[in-house]
Structures are given as C-alpha cells and as structure tokens.
Design a protein around this motif. Structure first.
Motif, PDB file in Angstrom:
ATOM      1  N   TRP A  77       0.800  -1.116   0.055  1.00 10.59           N
ATOM      2  CA  TRP A  77       0.012  -0.047  -0.148  1.00 10.59           C
ATOM      3  C   TRP A  77       1.026   1.249   0.179  1.00 10.59           C
ATOM      4  CZ3 TRP A  77      -5.342   0.712  -0.239  1.00 10.59           C
ATOM      5  CH2 TRP A  77      -5.963  -0.440  -0.359  1.00 10.59           C
ATOM      6  N   HIS A 112      -0.687  -3.357  -4.103  1.00 13.97           N
ATOM      7  CA  HIS A 112      -2.195  -3.740  -3.828  1.00 13.97           C
ATOM      8  C   HIS A 112      -3.015  -2.483  -3.622  1.00 13.97           C
ATOM      9  CE1 HIS A 112      -1.396  -7.868  -2.229  1.00 13.97           C
ATOM     10  NE2 HIS A 112      -0.341  -7.560  -3.020  1.00 13.97           N
ATOM     11  N   GLY A 113      -2.604  -1.213  -3.412  1.00 13.97           N
ATOM     12  CA  GLY A 113      -3.734  -0.264  -3.183  1.00 13.97           C
ATOM     13  C   GLY A 113      -2.662   1.260  -2.788  1.00 13.97           C
ATOM     14  N   CYS A 114      -3.581   2.434  -2.885  1.00 15.78           N
ATOM     15  CA  CYS A 114      -3.120   3.595  -2.732  1.00 15.78           C
ATOM     16  C   CYS A 114      -4.029   4.453  -1.852  1.00 15.78           C
ATOM     17  CB  CYS A 114      -2.981   4.331  -4.085  1.00 15.78           C
ATOM     18  SG  CYS A 114      -2.361   6.010  -4.233  1.00 15.78           S
ATOM     19  N   VAL A 146      -9.415   6.185  -0.630  1.00 22.95           N
ATOM     20  CA  VAL A 146      -8.666   4.689  -1.046  1.00 22.95           C
ATOM     21  C   VAL A 146      -9.082   4.228  -2.462  1.00 22.95           C
ATOM     22  CG1 VAL A 146      -8.624   2.294  -0.271  1.00 22.95           C
ATOM     23  CG2 VAL A 146      -9.064   4.103   1.399  1.00 22.95           C
ATOM     24  N   LEU A 147      -8.018   3.701  -3.229  1.00 21.32           N
ATOM     25  CA  LEU A 147      -8.252   3.122  -4.343  1.00 21.32           C
ATOM     26  C   LEU A 147      -7.504   1.531  -4.113  1.00 21.32           C
ATOM     27  CD1 LEU A 147      -8.973   3.068  -7.418  1.00 21.32           C
ATOM     28  CD2 LEU A 147      -6.899   3.865  -7.773  1.00 21.32           C
ATOM     29  N   CYS A 148      -8.131   0.646  -4.246  1.00 21.29           N
ATOM     30  CA  CYS A 148      -7.887  -0.832  -3.996  1.00 21.29           C
ATOM     31  C   CYS A 148      -7.334  -1.066  -5.259  1.00 21.29           C
ATOM     32  CB  CYS A 148      -8.895  -1.665  -3.464  1.00 21.29           C
ATOM     33  SG  CYS A 148      -8.423  -3.438  -3.064  1.00 21.29           S
ATOM     34  N   LEU A 149      -6.141  -1.455  -5.695  1.00 18.30           N
ATOM     35  CA  LEU A 149      -5.762  -2.124  -7.027  1.00 18.30           C
ATOM     36  C   LEU A 149      -5.869  -3.472  -7.166  1.00 18.30           C
ATOM     37  CD1 LEU A 149      -2.726   0.391  -7.419  1.00 18.30           C
ATOM     38  CD2 LEU A 149      -4.831   0.652  -8.369  1.00 18.30           C
ATOM     39  N   LEU A 153      -9.155  -5.414   0.038  1.00 20.99           N
ATOM     40  CA  LEU A 153      -8.944  -4.133   0.518  1.00 20.99           C
ATOM     41  C   LEU A 153      -8.436  -4.300   2.084  1.00 20.99           C
ATOM     42  CD1 LEU A 153      -9.704  -1.116   0.439  1.00 20.99           C
ATOM     43  CD2 LEU A 153     -11.809  -1.521   1.481  1.00 20.99           C
TER      44      LEU A 153
END
Length: 168
Positions: A77, A112-114, A146-149, A153
């Motif tokens: 993250w 995984h996310g940002c 949040v942005l889950c890539l 999550l």
C-alpha cells in the motif's frame, strides 16, 4: 496540453522543491511543508515513485508516492502526495496526467492499493473513495480516500512515513 511525464532525475530536485513550494503557497489547507516532505522522503529512500511533468523544457508538475503501513499488516500500500503543479500551469490537465501515470506505475509494480488525503470531488474521478474500514486518525473520513488495486481491501489505521512531519 502537451507535456511529458517521466521519472525524476537528480537534476530535477531543485525544480521539484521550488514548484512544490509555489503550488502550495496560497493553499488554505496546507501546512506549507510539502516541499520538505518530498525532500525528506527522498533522503530516507522512501520516494517509491516520483514523476515530473515537463513542458517546453520546464518541470511544471510533480507527484510523489511513498509506502504506508496499515494496522492489519497489509503490504503493498502506498500514499499518494504531495502532487504539485506550478500555479501558472494549473487547470490544464497536468495534475490529471500525473495521477494517471502514477497509478499506472503502481499497477505495474504490483501494488495492492493507494491512499491519499484530498478533495473527494477531484480524486473520485480516478476511482478513489472513502472506505469506512480504512482510516487515517485525526482527519475527516471523507477526505481520506482509497483506491484498491488488488483485493482484498486493507482494513485498519494507515500510517504515513515520519517524513510527513518534516518542517524544513
């Protein structure tokens, strides 16, 4: 807007410092330390992605991404920010181009996310949204986005690098 997005080089450091300072000079929500945060992230080796927007041979924008920790132990993250565009060049799509390039770079790295702290109406365009299960203590929930890539999550409290405490 014809600008080139590329990874920062050592030669860009002074320009990034100056443009970040200028971009936040009049911002009411700013502590006016964003340029010091970028410098501290770089000095600590925590500037995971650092992209500049260049037009007419001039660096006019910058975006920084650095690792964050999540209390549930999730890895991969990142925190996005600061993102800066020289005031004279704002409103011309440079920030959006930097956002798209940074998110693509995260995807290519298998992130995984940002997460980010910012204006929901702006960052919602890029898929960011407030998530009740992921929080940054001390800030209004709607501004922590949040942005889950890659699912799942992450859940819990997010902590940014201590570089975000830099003041000079």
């Amino acid at each position: 807007m014809n600008c080139m997005i590329r990874t920062e080089t050592t030669a860009d450091h002074a320009a990034i410092h100056a443009l970040t300072s200028a971009a936040f000079r009049e911002a009411p929500h700013s502590s006016h330390t964003e340029q010091f945060i970028v410098d501290a992230l770089r000095a600590r080796g925590e500037l995971s992605i650092s992209l500049v927007a260049e037009t007419q041979g001039q660096v006019v924008g910058h975006i920084a991404l650095s690792p964050v920790t999540v209390s549930d132990g999730s890895t991969g993250w990142f925190g996005l920010g600061p993102i800066s565009v020289v005031p004279a060049w704002q409103g011309q799509g440079i920030g959006a181009a930097l956002m798209r390039a940074a998110l693509e770079a995260l995807r290519q790295q298998g992130a995984h996310g940002c997460v980010l702290l910012g204006e929901p109406a702006y960052y919602g365009r890029f898929g960011f949204r407030a998530e009740p299960g992921l929080a940054l203590p001390g800030v209004p929930a709607e501004y922590f986005q949040v942005l889950c890539l890659q699912p799942p999550l992450a859940q819990g409290e997010v902590q940014y690098s201590s570089a975000f405490e830099a003041t000079g």
